[in-house]
Design a protein around this motif. Structure first.
Motif, PDB file in Angstrom:
ATOM      1  N   PRO A 276      -3.304   5.666  16.600  1.00 16.23           N
ATOM      2  CA  PRO A 276      -4.654   5.707  16.024  1.00 16.23           C
ATOM      3  C   PRO A 276      -4.897   6.817  15.019  1.00 16.23           C
ATOM      4  CG  PRO A 276      -4.674   6.748  18.157  1.00 16.23           C
ATOM      5  CD  PRO A 276      -3.259   6.237  17.958  1.00 16.23           C
ATOM      6  N   HIS A 277      -3.950   7.742  14.834  1.00 15.67           N
ATOM      7  CA  HIS A 277      -4.209   8.961  14.047  1.00 15.67           C
ATOM      8  C   HIS A 277      -4.051   8.745  12.541  1.00 15.67           C
ATOM      9  CE1 HIS A 277      -2.831  10.162  18.116  1.00 15.67           C
ATOM     10  NE2 HIS A 277      -3.797  11.063  18.015  1.00 15.67           N
ATOM     11  N   ALA A 278      -4.648   7.676  12.041  1.00 21.55           N
ATOM     12  CA  ALA A 278      -4.433   7.273  10.647  1.00 21.55           C
ATOM     13  C   ALA A 278      -4.979   8.276   9.648  1.00 21.55           C
ATOM     14  CB  ALA A 278      -5.067   5.901  10.400  1.00 21.55           C
ATOM     15  N   TRP A 279      -5.960   9.069  10.036  1.00 24.00           N
ATOM     16  CA  TRP A 279      -6.550  10.062   9.108  1.00 24.00           C
ATOM     17  C   TRP A 279      -5.553  11.143   8.696  1.00 24.00           C
ATOM     18  CZ3 TRP A 279      -7.817   9.566  14.264  1.00 24.00           C
ATOM     19  CH2 TRP A 279      -7.403  10.599  15.105  1.00 24.00           C
ATOM     20  N   GLN A 280      -4.418  11.244   9.376  1.00 22.56           N
ATOM     21  CA  GLN A 280      -3.421  12.244   8.996  1.00 22.56           C
ATOM     22  C   GLN A 280      -2.717  11.901   7.682  1.00 22.56           C
ATOM     23  OE1 GLN A 280      -2.889  15.183  10.160  1.00 22.56           O
ATOM     24  NE2 GLN A 280      -4.077  15.138  12.045  1.00 22.56           N
ATOM     25  N   ASP A 281      -2.927  10.714   7.167  1.00 20.37           N
ATOM     26  CA  ASP A 281      -2.476  10.338   5.815  1.00 20.37           C
ATOM     27  C   ASP A 281      -3.715  10.254   4.926  1.00 20.37           C
ATOM     28  OD1 ASP A 281      -1.700   9.073   3.453  1.00 20.37           O
ATOM     29  OD2 ASP A 281      -0.453   7.579   4.453  1.00 20.37           O
ATOM     30  N   PRO A 282      -3.861  11.121   3.926  1.00 18.06           N
ATOM     31  CA  PRO A 282      -5.053  11.102   3.081  1.00 18.06           C
ATOM     32  C   PRO A 282      -5.310   9.753   2.405  1.00 18.06           C
ATOM     33  CG  PRO A 282      -3.859  13.136   2.739  1.00 18.06           C
ATOM     34  CD  PRO A 282      -2.978  12.269   3.587  1.00 18.06           C
ATOM     35  N   GLN A 283      -4.258   8.994   2.149  1.00 21.11           N
ATOM     36  CA  GLN A 283      -4.470   7.680   1.548  1.00 21.11           C
ATOM     37  C   GLN A 283      -5.288   6.787   2.471  1.00 21.11           C
ATOM     38  OE1 GLN A 283      -3.635   6.554  -1.634  1.00 21.11           O
ATOM     39  NE2 GLN A 283      -3.297   8.749  -1.913  1.00 21.11           N
ATOM     40  N   ASN A 284      -5.142   6.965   3.762  1.00 18.01           N
ATOM     41  CA  ASN A 284      -5.949   6.197   4.707  1.00 18.01           C
ATOM     42  C   ASN A 284      -7.398   6.666   4.719  1.00 18.01           C
ATOM     43  OD1 ASN A 284      -3.764   4.636   5.508  1.00 18.01           O
ATOM     44  ND2 ASN A 284      -3.256   5.955   7.239  1.00 18.01           N
ATOM     45  N   VAL A 285      -7.615   7.951   4.492  1.00 20.83           N
ATOM     46  CA  VAL A 285      -8.986   8.474   4.462  1.00 20.83           C
ATOM     47  C   VAL A 285      -9.755   7.909   3.272  1.00 20.83           C
ATOM     48  CG1 VAL A 285     -10.353  10.594   4.205  1.00 20.83           C
ATOM     49  CG2 VAL A 285      -8.451  10.504   5.809  1.00 20.83           C
ATOM     50  N   ILE A 286      -9.046   7.580   2.212  1.00 24.03           N
ATOM     51  CA  ILE A 286      -9.693   6.895   1.085  1.00 24.03           C
ATOM     52  C   ILE A 286     -10.246   5.545   1.551  1.00 24.03           C
ATOM     53  CG2 ILE A 286      -9.227   5.749  -1.126  1.00 24.03           C
ATOM     54  CD1 ILE A 286      -7.237   8.044  -1.702  1.00 24.03           C
ATOM     55  N   VAL A 287      -9.488   4.843   2.377  1.00 25.66           N
ATOM     56  CA  VAL A 287      -9.963   3.576   2.943  1.00 25.66           C
ATOM     57  C   VAL A 287     -11.154   3.829   3.865  1.00 25.66           C
ATOM     58  CG1 VAL A 287      -9.338   1.578   4.368  1.00 25.66           C
ATOM     59  CG2 VAL A 287      -7.652   2.556   2.783  1.00 25.66           C
ATOM     60  N   TYR A 288     -11.070   4.865   4.685  1.00 25.65           N
ATOM     61  CA  TYR A 288     -12.190   5.221   5.561  1.00 25.65           C
ATOM     62  C   TYR A 288     -13.467   5.391   4.743  1.00 25.65           C
ATOM     63  CZ  TYR A 288      -9.335   6.612   9.705  1.00 25.65           C
ATOM     64  OH  TYR A 288      -8.519   6.652  10.799  1.00 25.65           O
ATOM     65  N   ALA A 289     -13.376   6.210   3.685  1.00 21.78           N
ATOM     66  CA  ALA A 289     -14.563   6.544   2.890  1.00 21.78           C
ATOM     67  C   ALA A 289     -15.184   5.296   2.273  1.00 21.78           C
ATOM     68  CB  ALA A 289     -14.199   7.555   1.807  1.00 21.78           C
ATOM     69  N   ARG A 290     -14.353   4.417   1.771  1.00 22.96           N
ATOM     70  CA  ARG A 290     -14.885   3.202   1.140  1.00 22.96           C
ATOM     71  C   ARG A 290     -15.454   2.233   2.170  1.00 22.96           C
ATOM     72  NH1 ARG A 290     -10.046   3.079  -3.410  1.00 22.96           N
ATOM     73  NH2 ARG A 290     -11.166   4.406  -4.917  1.00 22.96           N
ATOM     74  N   ASN A 291     -14.847   2.167   3.334  1.00 27.62           N
ATOM     75  CA  ASN A 291     -15.418   1.334   4.402  1.00 27.62           C
ATOM     76  C   ASN A 291     -16.773   1.873   4.845  1.00 27.62           C
ATOM     77  OD1 ASN A 291     -13.296  -0.503   4.539  1.00 27.62           O
ATOM     78  ND2 ASN A 291     -12.233   0.581   6.167  1.00 27.62           N
TER      79      ASN A 291
END
Length: 310
Positions: free
Chosen positions: A138-153
């Motif tokens: 579940p620790h996807a936020w450890q990749d900043p590219q995934n946080v870009i997806v978080y922010a847009r969602n």
């Protein structure tokens, strides 16, 4: 002398204070499951929302037990944002207890989850624990590219909830994405200066697989994906043998974990444990990682310092 002037100024001041108070009261109440996600949501939502975080700084979401105040916060929320990928096993029960009927948005939606690295654990004797997360890490936020997806969602979810603020959420989201992209580029450049063979790290639990995949850093962990498990004696012995064989010097505690396990490993392996990494939670205000961007920069700096010793 105008005797009415002080009275007029007082009225103006009271009017301004009432306006500010009303504005604060009108903010949309949003609940985020844990501190890192709460920071992302706050950046995207800006002044139109008021964010309450359930699992706070330096707290462990793996062993979180909701309190009455958490139930109240969820019951009053217009939107609840979770990480997903099995991270918040307690959220469904909490939402039921709060009689919450609003939307629950999964920030990680659309991200390709990494499977728990049980096969890798076999190298140092892990037999695979029955963690609450299932097969997904579940620790996807450890990749900043995934946080870009978080922010847009999050921006899209807030726009659905509050169409009048859609443009503000989009602008806030893209401004935050630009900062995350700059962070990611900087981190990649830092690790590129170190040979991949030296990029080996021991941590107290297995929270950095996404980070490792992004920056080609090999992480080994005493615990599995969840902090509510303890390794067996055979697993500990295997990990210690691997540290000695590969001459790994980079050992780190995590801010929400008990350091005793890693202290024991370091002692028996004959190495010195390094500093602290922030894995699943921010630091408190005034600490080195009070927001996601600071957390990542701090972790990168800590890792680079120790990896160079390998």
């Amino acid at each position: 002398m105008n005797l009415l002037r002080p009275f007029s100024l007082l009225l103006a001041g009271l009017s301004l204070a009432a306006s500010v108070s009303a504005s604060a009261a009108e903010r949309i109440p949003v609940v985020a499951s844990f501190s890192i996600l709460g920071d992302i949501v706050a950046n995207v939502g800006g002044e139109r929302i008021a964010v309450t975080t359930l699992v706070g700084p330096d707290e462990d979401a793996h062993v979180f037990q909701p309190a009455p105040d958490d139930i109240k916060a969820v019951s009053r929320a217009k939107l609840v944002v979770v990480n997903g990928l099995g991270f918040e096993g307690w959220m469904e029960r909490l939402a039921q207890s709060a009689n919450y009927r609003g939307a629950i948005v999964t920030a990680s939606a659309g991200i390709k989850a990494r499977e728990r690295a049980d096969d890798d654990h076999d190298e140092h004797g892990h037999e695979g624990h029955d963690h609450h997360h299932g097969k997904d890490d579940p620790h996807a936020w450890q990749d900043p590219q995934n946080v870009i997806v978080y922010a847009r969602n999050v921006a899209a979810a807030l726009a659905r909830l509050d169409p009048a603020g859609a443009d503000a959420y989009r602008k806030n989201g893209e401004a935050y994405v630009a900062k995350v992209q700059a962070l990611d580029s900087w981190a990649a450049q830092q690790f590129a200066q170190i040979p991949e063979a030296k990029r080996r790290v021991i941590t107290s639990h297995d929270a950095f697989e996404y980070f490792g995949a992004r920056y080609k850093v090999r992480f080994l962990a005493a615990q599995g994906v969840s902090t509510d498990s303890e390794p067996s004696a055979r697993e500990m012995a295997g990990l210690i043998r691997q540290i000695k064989a590969e001459k790994i010097k980079a050992l780190f505690f995590e801010n929400m974990a008990n350091p005793k396990l890693l202290q024991q490993i370091a002692r028996e392996a004959g190495v010195t444990a390094g500093g602290k990494l922030y894995a699943d939670a921010l630091s408190k205000a005034g600490g080195p990682a009070p927001d996601y961007l600071s957390l990542m920069r701090y972790n990168v700096g800590q890792l680079l310092e120790k990896i160079r010793l390998n």
